[in-house]
Structure formats: structure tokens, C-alpha cells
Design an enzyme around this catalytic site. Sequence first.
Site, PDB file in Angstrom:
ATOM      1  N   GLY A  13      15.863  32.029  61.372  1.00 22.36           N
ATOM      2  CA  GLY A  13      15.922  30.984  60.340  1.00 22.36           C
ATOM      3  C   GLY A  13      16.327  29.643  60.919  1.00 22.36           C
ATOM      4  N   ASP A  64       8.350  36.792  59.354  1.00 23.45           N
ATOM      5  CA  ASP A  64       9.225  37.052  58.215  1.00 23.45           C
ATOM      6  C   ASP A  64      10.189  38.169  58.611  1.00 23.45           C
ATOM      7  OD1 ASP A  64      10.269  38.019  55.752  1.00 23.45           O
ATOM      8  OD2 ASP A  64       8.551  37.192  54.691  1.00 23.45           O
ATOM      9  N   ASN A  91      20.971  34.500  60.910  1.00 17.73           N
ATOM     10  CA  ASN A  91      21.194  33.418  59.959  1.00 17.73           C
ATOM     11  C   ASN A  91      20.173  33.414  58.815  1.00 17.73           C
ATOM     12  OD1 ASN A  91      21.932  30.491  59.153  1.00 17.73           O
ATOM     13  ND2 ASN A  91      19.781  30.317  59.760  1.00 17.73           N
ATOM     14  N   SER A 144      28.918  34.590  53.777  1.00 15.38           N
ATOM     15  CA  SER A 144      29.132  33.532  52.787  1.00 15.38           C
ATOM     16  C   SER A 144      30.486  33.742  52.121  1.00 15.38           C
ATOM     17  CB  SER A 144      28.042  33.600  51.717  1.00 15.38           C
ATOM     18  OG  SER A 144      28.298  32.671  50.678  1.00 15.38           O
ATOM     19  N   TYR A 157      23.029  38.092  44.864  1.00 17.07           N
ATOM     20  CA  TYR A 157      23.332  37.313  46.079  1.00 17.07           C
ATOM     21  C   TYR A 157      24.711  37.703  46.593  1.00 17.07           C
ATOM     22  CZ  TYR A 157      24.094  33.506  49.378  1.00 17.07           C
ATOM     23  OH  TYR A 157      24.364  32.788  50.526  1.00 17.07           O
ATOM     24  N   THR A 192      22.142  22.094  52.316  1.00 17.48           N
ATOM     25  CA  THR A 192      20.962  22.384  53.149  1.00 17.48           C
ATOM     26  C   THR A 192      19.797  22.529  52.160  1.00 17.48           C
ATOM     27  OG1 THR A 192      21.365  24.737  52.937  1.00 17.48           O
ATOM     28  CG2 THR A 192      22.392  23.664  54.830  1.00 17.48           C
ATOM     29  N   GLU A 193      18.783  23.297  52.534  1.00 17.48           N
ATOM     30  CA  GLU A 193      17.711  23.558  51.550  1.00 17.48           C
ATOM     31  C   GLU A 193      18.061  24.762  50.661  1.00 17.48           C
ATOM     32  OE1 GLU A 193      13.956  23.801  53.631  1.00 17.48           O
ATOM     33  OE2 GLU A 193      14.302  21.878  54.594  1.00 17.48           O
TER      34      GLU A 193
END
Length: 258
Positions: A13, A64, A91, A144, A157, A192-193
Site C-alpha cells: 500500500g 491486490d 500497511n 489502529s 473496521y 490521508t486518503e
Amino acid sequence: MNSIRGKWALITGATSGFGKATADLLAQNGCNVIITGRRAERLEAQTNILKEKYGVHVLPYCFDVRELGRSVEMANDLVSREIVPDILINNAGLASGKDKIYEGLISDWEKMIDTNIKGLLYTTRSILPMMVTRNEGHVINIGSAAGHTVYPEGNVYNASKFAVKALNEAINLDLAGTNIRCCSVDPGAAETEFSNVRFHGDDEKAAKVYEGYKPLEAEDIADIIYFIVTRPAHVNISNLLVYPTAQRSVYVWGKKNS
Ligand SMILES: NC(=O)c1ccc[n+]([C@@H]2O[C@H](COP(=O)([O-])OP(=O)(O)OC[C@H]3O[C@@H](n4cnc5c(N)ncnc54)[C@H](OP(=O)(O)O)[C@@H]3O)[C@@H](O)[C@H]2O)c1
């Protein structure tokens, strides 16, 4: 300090956000990089930039992480080039959607579970045996703050990042007796995105996530990763939780106008 000059780091990533910034910082410090992602144009551009700017070797692999066969192919290709990554940075990942669990899209759940958990496992299973054979290496898993505390509508998530936390601990246990180190870096809110992806391209909604405070930047996480991988060989930082100063937990914020 453990120099990374002339070593090889594999960063999944690396077309955006933390991965891109980390590839840049490691390359700037003389480390050769193997960069991955699905967006071919970005990978190619990033490859040229890093080679030109820093004169390091750069190997791009466009795939992917949900496809096990592609991770295995990459690993075989590295073997044929006689390259063993010294550093693996797991990542690649995403949040997709933010809904109550009884309204969530199954397609979002599958994306998160397949990328954040299975993708990380596939890459690790493909690369870690080479490190074990050499009895040397460093694995960094990007978890995270969402893998420490669940928040409303974070459900799947959160679960995927709790899994990363568990896997990071498990990898550390299974590596006992080797020289291989393993650390999870667990960020709070970072611009970030990430939120554009989470909200399926709704940039206005994404921008709101970062209003009223200064979020972490991709470069902050790159700095932290650089610090971790340059510690002496006997130092294993196993987990690092980092928030922006305006965020003290997934619930407690010091935002302006809130
Ligand atoms: N930003 C935050 O607030 C935050 C906080 C804590 C943790 N994180 C975690 O940090 C990691 C990096 O996120 P970021 O914030 O840097 O977001 P980002 O800017 O969206 O970058 C995500 C990267 O992952 C890659 N990726 C996503 N799905 C992939 C797949 N199926 N196969 C291969 N590559 C894939 C993307 O590349 P392509 O699209 O080109 O494939 C991109 O390079 C993620 O694991 C995320 O969960 C982010």
C-alpha cells in the site's frame, strides 16, 4: 542506531498515505524499497521519483493483497532475484463504510476483512519464512487506535484492527528465539486518503473528519516507522499507539468549535 542503508524494505500500500510517505523516508535514508499497490500509474510514478531522488533500487509489484497467489508470485520473484526483505511493512488496508452493524454493507465488510486481516496474513506468510531462514528481519504491522477501542459504527473496521493487534502479538510470540522483531504502529486520526475511501469517494464528508483540529500526517507515521526500524538489533518496540495531540482517545477530542 541500526542503519538501513543498502537494506530492502517491502511496503504494501505504497501508492498513498502512510505507505507512500514511509517508502519516501526509507529511500531517502538509502534503503532499497519494494512497493506495492493496485494503482499501476501511481506505482510507476513513485518508482521513478524514488530512483531519481535517492538513487536507491525500487521494485514495484502491482497487485491486490486479497489475492494470495499474487503475494506468492512476488515472494518467488524476490527469491529469483536473491532478495530477502529486511523490513516488511504490512500497511495496505482500509475502512469501507461507517454504519450501524444492522445496516452495514456486506461488500464493505468483506473488503475490510479480506484486506486488513487476510491480506496482511498472505503477505506475512509469503515473506516471513525467508526472514526466519536468515534469522533476521523486522515486521511492522499498521494497526489502529480503532484496534484498541471500539467506537459507534466502527464495528467491522474495529474488529479487523483488533485482529491486527492480536496477530501482531501472535507473530511476536511465534518469533521468540529468533532475531526477528515485530511491532504494530497504531495511529489515531490521520489525514490521508483513508476517509475518502471510507466514505466511498464522498470528499466533503471525508474533509469533515479533519475539521477543527490538526490530525496526524502521513509523514508523522513514516517518522515513527523510521525510528522503530533504526533501533539497535536488541531493541524490539512491540506496539506504538499514537494520536494527534487534539485526540486523547477514540472518544475524547479537543476540537475547536465543538
Ligand atoms: N488514516 C488514518 O486515520 C488511519 C488511522 C489508523 C490506521 N490506519 C491504517 O493505515 C493503513 C494505511 O492507510 P492510509 O491512512 O495511509 O490510507 P490511504 O491513503 O487510503 O492508503 C491506503 C493504501 O493501501 C493500499 N490498499 C488498499 N487496499 C488494498 C488492496 N486490496 N490491495 C493492495 N493495496 C491496497 C492503497 O493502494 P491502492 O489503492 O493503490 O491499492 C493505498 O496505497 C491502513 O491499514 C489503515 O487502516 C489509518
